[in-house]
Design a protein around this motif. Sequence first.
Motif, mmCIF file in Angstrom:
data_model
loop_
_atom_site.group_PDB
_atom_site.id
_atom_site.type_symbol
_atom_site.label_atom_id
_atom_site.label_comp_id
_atom_site.label_asym_id
_atom_site.label_seq_id
_atom_site.Cartn_x
_atom_site.Cartn_y
_atom_site.Cartn_z
ATOM 1 N N ASN A 1 26.719 -4.304 9.368
ATOM 2 C CA ASN A 1 27.729 -3.495 8.681
ATOM 3 C C ASN A 1 28.993 -4.340 8.487
ATOM 4 O O ASN A 1 30.014 -4.100 9.125
ATOM 5 C CB ASN A 1 28.044 -2.231 9.482
ATOM 6 N N LYS B 1 32.351 -5.973 7.075
ATOM 7 C CA LYS B 1 33.553 -5.597 6.338
ATOM 8 C C LYS B 1 34.391 -6.848 6.160
ATOM 9 O O LYS B 1 34.696 -7.545 7.126
ATOM 10 C CB LYS B 1 34.357 -4.531 7.085
ATOM 11 N N ASP C 1 33.306 -3.625 1.658
ATOM 12 C CA ASP C 1 32.285 -3.316 2.654
ATOM 13 C C ASP C 1 30.934 -3.773 2.112
ATOM 14 O O ASP C 1 30.177 -2.972 1.549
ATOM 15 C CB ASP C 1 32.254 -1.817 2.947
#
Length: 636
Positions: free
Chosen positions: A361, A363, A368
């Motif tokens: 995940n 960022k 993102d």
Amino acid sequence: MTVFKSNMEVAAPATVVADSLQSPNGDIRLLPSVKVPMRDGVNLSTDIYLPKGPGPFPIILIRTPYNKNIFRPVWVAQATSAAVLSCTAVTSSAQHQADAVPHLIAAGYAVVIQDRRGVYESEGGAYNQARPGRVDFEDTTKWLDAQPWSARRMGMHGCSALGNEQVLAAVTDTKSLKAITPNGVPGAIHSAPGFQHSGRASYRGGAFEFASMIDWISKTTNWMEATPDPNVDPVTWARFSHFFNLKPDYRIDVDKIMWELPLLGMLDRAGLPPTEWDTIVSNRPESSYWTDKDSELIKAGDNIYTPSLWLYNWNDYLSGEQIQSFQWAKDNASNATARDNQYLIMGPGYHCDLYKGGSENEKIDDLDPGDTRLPIWDIMLKWNDRWVKGDVHAFDGIPKVTYWLYGKNEWRTSTDMPVPGTRYRDLYLSSQKGANSTNGDGKLSFDRPNTDSRDTYRYDPADPVPTGGEHNWAISLRDQRPMDARNRNDVLVYTTEPLKEGLTVVGPIKMVLYVASSAVDTDFTGKLVDVYPDGRAIQLQLGILRVRYRSSFVKPEMMTPGKTYEITVELNATGNWFAPGHRIQLEVSSSNFPRFDRNLNTGGDGYTETEGVAAQNTVFSGPSTPSRLVLPIAPD
């Protein structure tokens, strides 16, 4: 010296064996701070990590100006079996580089890590980034080849300056060097003809990388260094070296120092230790300092002798020239094996980020990207197994080019970079009432405008456009809306209509401008922005050109005030899918400070001057002066 407490758990101590330290499980033997002699009598301090067994071992060599001791495992310092106090500052980038060492040793490689000449434990006087690199590599390799544990087969590892050392090594025709894996290479190759980032990454488009070089030079090239006590044996020093930082430990507040003029002597006036600052800032791109016989940076006529796995990130500061380096290596290979085995990986993120391997995940600033994972250590190990160990099938199935595509948020592969089938399309600049700021009516269109127009602004070096977001070593993926720069009249903003179809942009970007100025010299800057339907304006890339270098970086020419010139401004490179509904935006100005030094518009040398003049700068567009943004549109 400053001492900092560490929260590391106490591990089992190493075992002292004669002139070495052995890991608690007995699998690694460290020969610390071995003095490797150079041909001029200088000794370079070198740590040698040997796997368990009699050898001989293939070698991975790391040459660094950043302190070899940061690569040492915890057990080296914990040979006292007491809690460790550490003052060795280990950055995230350095830690990810150091993570490779135990993996390589476990795979059967000896790992050799050396302080570059003139830094930390190595002798040789003051550190000099351009001198010498190749000769010391050759002497180190000759010494390593003579060791009984050496298989006389070598690869190299490391990012940034450590990657730079690899490129310098690969042009020496050293027989035992079988391959390199340069990551985030900042500058050795960029002094070669055709590169616009000159002077070992000190200059971009002829403008000085001001904030980046303040940060790097003040910390890396300062000449105030302590040395280990010669009465302390290397093993004892290794056990306790984590207590010491051999360089002054400080950080520069760029915002406080950036307005200082002249640039020459600036760090001295700030009260910092002696550094290479004055040498670098006074040797502009045209200086022979970067290319004379004493410089060991890449020159015309150099050839590369080894297969190379080039690693980089799109938002590192030289992504466009990393692609150019990949092509340069193929075009200047000395043999078919080297030519046919140049590979490239372009990942998301910043300087040296590929070593992180991505995350599930991810960022990055205001984006993102999602799952960016890539098994980079497995890839590099397979690479070394293929070329250093000689396992001919170890790298089978790995594509020549692997790259991340923002927007689609996925890894893609190709046989080359730029991607085969890429079309270069022009987006033409135009305006009616004026493109000044986001309140103007500047437009980008694939249709060539029918009427001529011009956009004029006043560039005052006393009031430059602020960089915003980041100062150095990165092109941030930040939303530009909060930046004051977009609301200034000295920033021209050109934007497309919302896209009806997606556009896949992969590779180097440039803008071609028709310009004039009231000054004899000035700068033009560009910034590529992806405008989302929700209003976010994400910076993708940027660039600059000092106009005196419009034709050559070694033969500058001043402007004639009022005369129109065609110039090309390189905007680095990206891999981005502009989705339907997005808009492509280009910002044009004449400063990006403190990222780059201010052009004082006088035509002077730029480093002894203390006063500048304001300039009226104009960008022309239309059928007779087709200013345009040139995008590499890759097949989707």
